[in-house]
Design a protein around this motif. Structure first.
Motif, PDB file in Angstrom:
ATOM      1  N   TYR A  98     -21.601 -11.150 -55.034  1.00  0.00           N
ATOM      2  CA  TYR A  98     -22.366 -11.250 -53.790  1.00  0.00           C
ATOM      3  C   TYR A  98     -21.766 -10.345 -52.724  1.00  0.00           C
ATOM      4  N   TYR A  99     -22.630  -9.845 -51.864  1.00  0.00           N
ATOM      5  CA  TYR A  99     -22.146  -9.174 -50.664  1.00  0.00           C
ATOM      6  C   TYR A  99     -21.667 -10.251 -49.697  1.00  0.00           C
ATOM      7  N   TRP A 100     -20.628  -9.951 -48.942  1.00  0.00           N
ATOM      8  CA  TRP A 100     -20.083 -10.925 -47.992  1.00  0.00           C
ATOM      9  C   TRP A 100     -21.163 -11.455 -47.073  1.00  0.00           C
ATOM     10  N   GLN A 101     -22.021 -10.576 -46.581  1.00  0.00           N
ATOM     11  CA  GLN A 101     -23.040 -11.016 -45.621  1.00  0.00           C
ATOM     12  C   GLN A 101     -23.996 -12.029 -46.237  1.00  0.00           C
ATOM     13  N   GLN A 102     -24.111 -12.074 -47.574  1.00  0.00           N
ATOM     14  CA  GLN A 102     -24.950 -13.078 -48.227  1.00  0.00           C
ATOM     15  C   GLN A 102     -24.299 -14.457 -48.188  1.00  0.00           C
ATOM     16  N   LEU A 103     -22.970 -14.495 -48.102  1.00  0.00           N
ATOM     17  CA  LEU A 103     -22.242 -15.765 -48.125  1.00  0.00           C
ATOM     18  C   LEU A 103     -22.084 -16.385 -46.735  1.00  0.00           C
ATOM     19  N   ILE A 104     -22.073 -15.551 -45.698  1.00  0.00           N
ATOM     20  CA  ILE A 104     -21.928 -16.055 -44.328  1.00  0.00           C
ATOM     21  C   ILE A 104     -23.094 -16.992 -44.024  1.00  0.00           C
ATOM     22  N   GLY A 105     -22.770 -18.192 -43.547  1.00  0.00           N
ATOM     23  CA  GLY A 105     -23.789 -19.171 -43.185  1.00  0.00           C
ATOM     24  C   GLY A 105     -24.092 -20.195 -44.266  1.00  0.00           C
ATOM     25  N   LEU A 106     -23.571 -19.992 -45.490  1.00  0.00           N
ATOM     26  CA  LEU A 106     -23.806 -20.980 -46.537  1.00  0.00           C
ATOM     27  C   LEU A 106     -23.095 -22.292 -46.205  1.00  0.00           C
ATOM     28  N   THR A 107     -23.699 -23.409 -46.581  1.00  0.00           N
ATOM     29  CA  THR A 107     -23.087 -24.724 -46.431  1.00  0.00           C
ATOM     30  C   THR A 107     -22.210 -24.966 -47.649  1.00  0.00           C
ATOM     31  N   VAL A 108     -20.944 -25.315 -47.392  1.00  0.00           N
ATOM     32  CA  VAL A 108     -19.973 -25.507 -48.461  1.00  0.00           C
ATOM     33  C   VAL A 108     -19.742 -27.000 -48.673  1.00  0.00           C
ATOM     34  N   SER A 109     -19.826 -27.424 -49.941  1.00  0.00           N
ATOM     35  CA  SER A 109     -19.602 -28.826 -50.306  1.00  0.00           C
ATOM     36  C   SER A 109     -18.700 -28.896 -51.520  1.00  0.00           C
ATOM     37  N   ASN A 110     -17.987 -30.019 -51.632  1.00  0.00           N
ATOM     38  CA  ASN A 110     -17.294 -30.305 -52.885  1.00  0.00           C
ATOM     39  C   ASN A 110     -18.056 -31.435 -53.560  1.00  0.00           C
ATOM     40  N   VAL A 150     -12.054 -21.945 -57.867  1.00  0.00           N
ATOM     41  CA  VAL A 150     -12.423 -22.793 -56.723  1.00  0.00           C
ATOM     42  C   VAL A 150     -13.933 -22.800 -56.498  1.00  0.00           C
ATOM     43  N   VAL A 151     -14.559 -21.643 -56.518  1.00  0.00           N
ATOM     44  CA  VAL A 151     -16.001 -21.557 -56.260  1.00  0.00           C
ATOM     45  C   VAL A 151     -16.746 -21.852 -57.562  1.00  0.00           C
ATOM     46  N   LEU A 152     -17.436 -22.984 -57.591  1.00  0.00           N
ATOM     47  CA  LEU A 152     -18.117 -23.423 -58.807  1.00  0.00           C
ATOM     48  C   LEU A 152     -19.545 -22.909 -58.900  1.00  0.00           C
ATOM     49  N   GLU A 153     -20.246 -22.861 -57.745  1.00  0.00           N
ATOM     50  CA  GLU A 153     -21.648 -22.453 -57.766  1.00  0.00           C
ATOM     51  C   GLU A 153     -22.051 -21.890 -56.403  1.00  0.00           C
ATOM     52  N   VAL A 154     -22.850 -20.842 -56.442  1.00  0.00           N
ATOM     53  CA  VAL A 154     -23.447 -20.271 -55.233  1.00  0.00           C
ATOM     54  C   VAL A 154     -24.957 -20.289 -55.445  1.00  0.00           C
ATOM     55  N   ASP A 155     -25.677 -20.903 -54.514  1.00  0.00           N
ATOM     56  CA  ASP A 155     -27.130 -20.949 -54.578  1.00  0.00           C
ATOM     57  C   ASP A 155     -27.677 -20.358 -53.285  1.00  0.00           C
ATOM     58  N   LEU A 156     -27.968 -19.060 -53.328  1.00  0.00           N
ATOM     59  CA  LEU A 156     -28.452 -18.383 -52.120  1.00  0.00           C
ATOM     60  C   LEU A 156     -29.789 -18.939 -51.669  1.00  0.00           C
ATOM     61  N   GLY A 157     -30.637 -19.316 -52.618  1.00  0.00           N
ATOM     62  CA  GLY A 157     -31.953 -19.869 -52.286  1.00  0.00           C
ATOM     63  C   GLY A 157     -31.854 -21.161 -51.494  1.00  0.00           C
ATOM     64  N   GLN A 158     -30.901 -21.999 -51.859  1.00  0.00           N
ATOM     65  CA  GLN A 158     -30.693 -23.274 -51.163  1.00  0.00           C
ATOM     66  C   GLN A 158     -29.729 -23.132 -49.988  1.00  0.00           C
ATOM     67  N   GLY A 159     -29.019 -21.991 -49.920  1.00  0.00           N
ATOM     68  CA  GLY A 159     -28.058 -21.781 -48.840  1.00  0.00           C
ATOM     69  C   GLY A 159     -26.807 -22.626 -48.998  1.00  0.00           C
ATOM     70  N   THR A 160     -26.370 -22.822 -50.268  1.00  0.00           N
ATOM     71  CA  THR A 160     -25.224 -23.695 -50.519  1.00  0.00           C
ATOM     72  C   THR A 160     -24.199 -23.052 -51.438  1.00  0.00           C
ATOM     73  N   MET A 161     -22.981 -23.561 -51.322  1.00  0.00           N
ATOM     74  CA  MET A 161     -21.886 -23.205 -52.214  1.00  0.00           C
ATOM     75  C   MET A 161     -21.162 -24.493 -52.574  1.00  0.00           C
TER      76      MET A 161
END
Length: 172
Positions: A98-110, A150-161
């Protein structure tokens, strides 16, 4: 949509070249784009396209030449401008990158809790680090290593990590 790749920091020589600071991981990669879109900092105006005739490393920095800019005074008018490209012009990445700008703003959960929102990313050398704004007001920023473990899943469509990370404040 535009992505900021650098900024103009001065002029170089007397023939209209500009000095720039590149934000790309390999600083010379900014030169692969034939058209840049320039915008003053904090401006709400639409960025203006400009054709790049030449862009190269010069000493410890980068310099570029624009079409139709032939002297130092013309180049000086661009000082401080942000260098943008269209997001659609970025080269595609392999799956899972992913480009960094795609990750900015994602909601992070465990597995148990929402941790926060990615505010920025730090390049540390060993691995990148996600800087998250906590969901709890007044709590300090949360730093999370950006690694495959550490990073298990990135879902750009849902805006989550989803991460395997347990910030110490959640253990109270």
């Amino acid at each position: 949509m535009y992505v900021e790749l650098g900024k103009i920091v001065g002029v170089w020589g007397v023939k209209g070249w500009i000095k720039l600071h590149s934000y790309t991981r390999q600083r010379a990669d900014i030169g692969q784009y034939e058209t840049w879109y320039l915008q003053a900092p904090r401006s709400k105006d639409e960025p203006s396209p400009i054709s790049v005739l030449n862009c190269r490393e010069q000493g410890q920095g980068m310099v570029a030449q624009f079409d139709g800019v032939n002297d130092r005074d013309q180049a000086q008018a661009f000082n401080g401008q942000r260098i943008l490209v269209k997001q659609s012009d970025l080269p595609p990445l392999p799956d899972g990158e992913y480009y960094w700008q795609q990750l900015i703003g994602l909601t992070v959960s465990n597995a148990d809790n929402t941790i926060g929102t990615i505010k920025s990313i730090l390049e540390t050398g060993a691995n990148d680090v996600l800087v998250c704004k906590s969901i709890n007001d007044g709590e300090p920023e949360i730093l999370i290593p950006y690694t495959d473990e550490v990073v298990l899943e990135v879902d750009l469509g849902q805006g989550t990590m989803t991460v395997d990370w347990d910030p110490s404040y959640l253990l109270d």
